[in-house]
Design an enzyme around this catalytic site. Structure first.
Site, PDB file in Angstrom:
ATOM      1  N   HIS A  34      71.241  99.144  50.380  1.00 31.93           N
ATOM      2  CA  HIS A  34      70.875 100.566  50.411  1.00 31.93           C
ATOM      3  C   HIS A  34      71.449 101.286  49.187  1.00 31.93           C
ATOM      4  CE1 HIS A  34      71.077  99.658  54.894  1.00 31.93           C
ATOM      5  NE2 HIS A  34      69.863 100.128  54.782  1.00 31.93           N
ATOM      6  N   GLN A  58      59.602 102.350  65.867  1.00 30.14           N
ATOM      7  CA  GLN A  58      59.408 101.045  65.223  1.00 30.14           C
ATOM      8  C   GLN A  58      60.111  99.909  65.960  1.00 30.14           C
ATOM      9  OE1 GLN A  58      61.299 102.517  61.498  1.00 30.14           O
ATOM     10  NE2 GLN A  58      62.147 100.460  61.354  1.00 30.14           N
ATOM     11  N   LYS A 145      62.326  95.564  48.260  1.00 25.43           N
ATOM     12  CA  LYS A 145      61.397  94.431  48.366  1.00 25.43           C
ATOM     13  C   LYS A 145      61.790  93.505  49.508  1.00 25.43           C
ATOM     14  CE  LYS A 145      59.973  93.922  43.542  1.00 25.43           C
ATOM     15  NZ  LYS A 145      60.054  92.994  42.389  1.00 25.43           N
ATOM     16  N   LYS A 146      63.015  93.673  50.002  1.00 22.78           N
ATOM     17  CA  LYS A 146      63.481  92.874  51.147  1.00 22.78           C
ATOM     18  C   LYS A 146      62.493  92.976  52.314  1.00 22.78           C
ATOM     19  CE  LYS A 146      66.733  91.280  54.149  1.00 22.78           C
ATOM     20  NZ  LYS A 146      66.611  92.100  55.325  1.00 22.78           N
ATOM     21  N   GLN A 150      56.469  95.750  54.733  1.00 24.81           N
ATOM     22  CA  GLN A 150      56.641  97.193  54.931  1.00 24.81           C
ATOM     23  C   GLN A 150      56.308  97.945  53.644  1.00 24.81           C
ATOM     24  OE1 GLN A 150      60.203  98.895  56.948  1.00 24.81           O
ATOM     25  NE2 GLN A 150      60.852  99.499  54.927  1.00 24.81           N
ATOM     26  N   SER A 182      71.775  92.852  54.912  1.00 22.03           N
ATOM     27  CA  SER A 182      70.982  93.466  55.970  1.00 22.03           C
ATOM     28  C   SER A 182      71.939  94.105  56.969  1.00 22.03           C
ATOM     29  CB  SER A 182      70.165  92.379  56.678  1.00 22.03           C
ATOM     30  OG  SER A 182      69.713  92.859  57.927  1.00 22.03           O
ATOM     31  N   ARG A 184      71.578  94.019  59.917  1.00 25.13           N
ATOM     32  CA  ARG A 184      71.649  93.097  61.056  1.00 25.13           C
ATOM     33  C   ARG A 184      72.655  91.970  60.852  1.00 25.13           C
ATOM     34  NH1 ARG A 184      66.209  95.007  61.566  1.00 25.13           N
ATOM     35  NH2 ARG A 184      65.845  95.610  63.718  1.00 25.13           N
TER      36      ARG A 184
END
Ligand code: AMP
Length: 273
Positions: A34, A58, A145-146, A150, A182, A184
């Site tokens: 980010h 989402q 681009k990850k 999307q 990420s 996550r």
């Protein structure tokens, strides 16, 4: 740095600003990925907006929005140190009413890869991104681009809805060992972090094959699957930049994508060839 929670305040503020507005939409739990988008926006614009909003539309019914990582104080510190001018931090009630239209991804490409595995996910992404772009009206909006599919749908929406913002695609930021950053990744313990390296390693293997002149998608995918084993793989796919499946890699027009589960985390990664 100004924190804005209300749409009415954002509108008032926006009416006082002119050109040179950069915007980075996020769901928070900010990391160096980010941050690279934010830094690029700060470099390229007079004013930078960051939004932090965990967007409920989402998430699928079986996905737990409440367990999405949140660290708002740290996020605000990161934004402030990076030179962000405005952080938009709305509540769900502020962003959604109980009756409103949704944007739908195009049928043809919306239901492959991530769209197939997470039906409805991109409708939610496009809906919130449209709302945010209409509110912030940035000259440039930065996306990683990850999240390749999307990014594709957002560019497609901006073009077809004739929105005035320029979409700026940004490179994937990785740890030194190759793991794509990420939010996550916090779900992974030490062992999981090592297992997760299989995703970037499989992409590295694909690039070795391509460098050797082996462009056959089937061969590349098979070798990637061998490296990913025994992870539960959602998909390994080779597509062109418009997300059409490719039998053969086309240099400068290909994206190789992988999605797999590691422990509790569903991870995605990709490589633009
Ligand atoms: P998220 O908070 O996951 O919605 O991500 C916000 C933005 O950051 C999206 O445009 C992502 O594609 C981008 N992003 C997430 N991870 C990375 C990364 N490792 N490198 C570059 N951009 C990223």
């Amino acid at each position: 740095m100004t924190i804005i929670e209300k749409i009415s305040d954002l509108k008032k503020l926006r009416s006082t600003l002119y050109e040179g507005i950069g915007f980075v939409p996020t769901m928070g739990a900010l990391h160096a990925g980010h941050l690279s988008l934010i830094q690029q926006s700060v470099r390229e614009n007079d004013k930078t907006f960051v939004s932090i909003f965990v967007n409920p539309t989402q998430f699928l019914e079986n996905e737990d929005i409440n367990s999405y990582p949140r660290q708002i104080k740290t996020d605000l510190d990161i934004c402030s140190r990076a030179g962000v001018d405005f952080v938009f931090l709305p509540s769900i009630k502020e962003m959604y009413s109980d009756s409103e239209p949704m944007v739908k991804v195009p049928k043809k490409k919306g239901y492959v890869l991530e769209g197939e595995k997470r039906p409805g996910h991109f409708d939610g992404v496009l809906t919130i991104v449209l709302k945010l772009l209409c509110l912030v009206r940035p000259n440039r909006a930065y996306f990683g681009k990850k999240d390749a599919q999307q990014l594709y749908f957002i560019e497609n929406m901006v073009k077809n809805f004739h929105l005035l913002s320029e979409i700026v695609p940004c490179e994937i930021v990785r740890q030194q060992d190759g793991l794509a950053l990420s939010s996550r990744n916090v779900y992974l313990d030490d062992e999981g972090k090592i297992e997760a390296l299989k995703l970037s390693k499989s992409l590295k293997r694909a690039s070795e094959l391509i460098l050797r002149g082996d462009f056959n998608s089937k061969t590349i995918k098979q070798e990637m699957m061998d490296i990913l084993s025994p992870l539960r793989v959602d998909y390994v796919e080779i597509v062109d930049r418009e997300f059409n499946l490719l039998q053969e890699v086309e240099l400068k027009n290909t994206i190789i994508l992988v999605a797999a589960y590691v422990q509790k985390a569903r991870l995605i990664d990709n490589m633009w060839v």
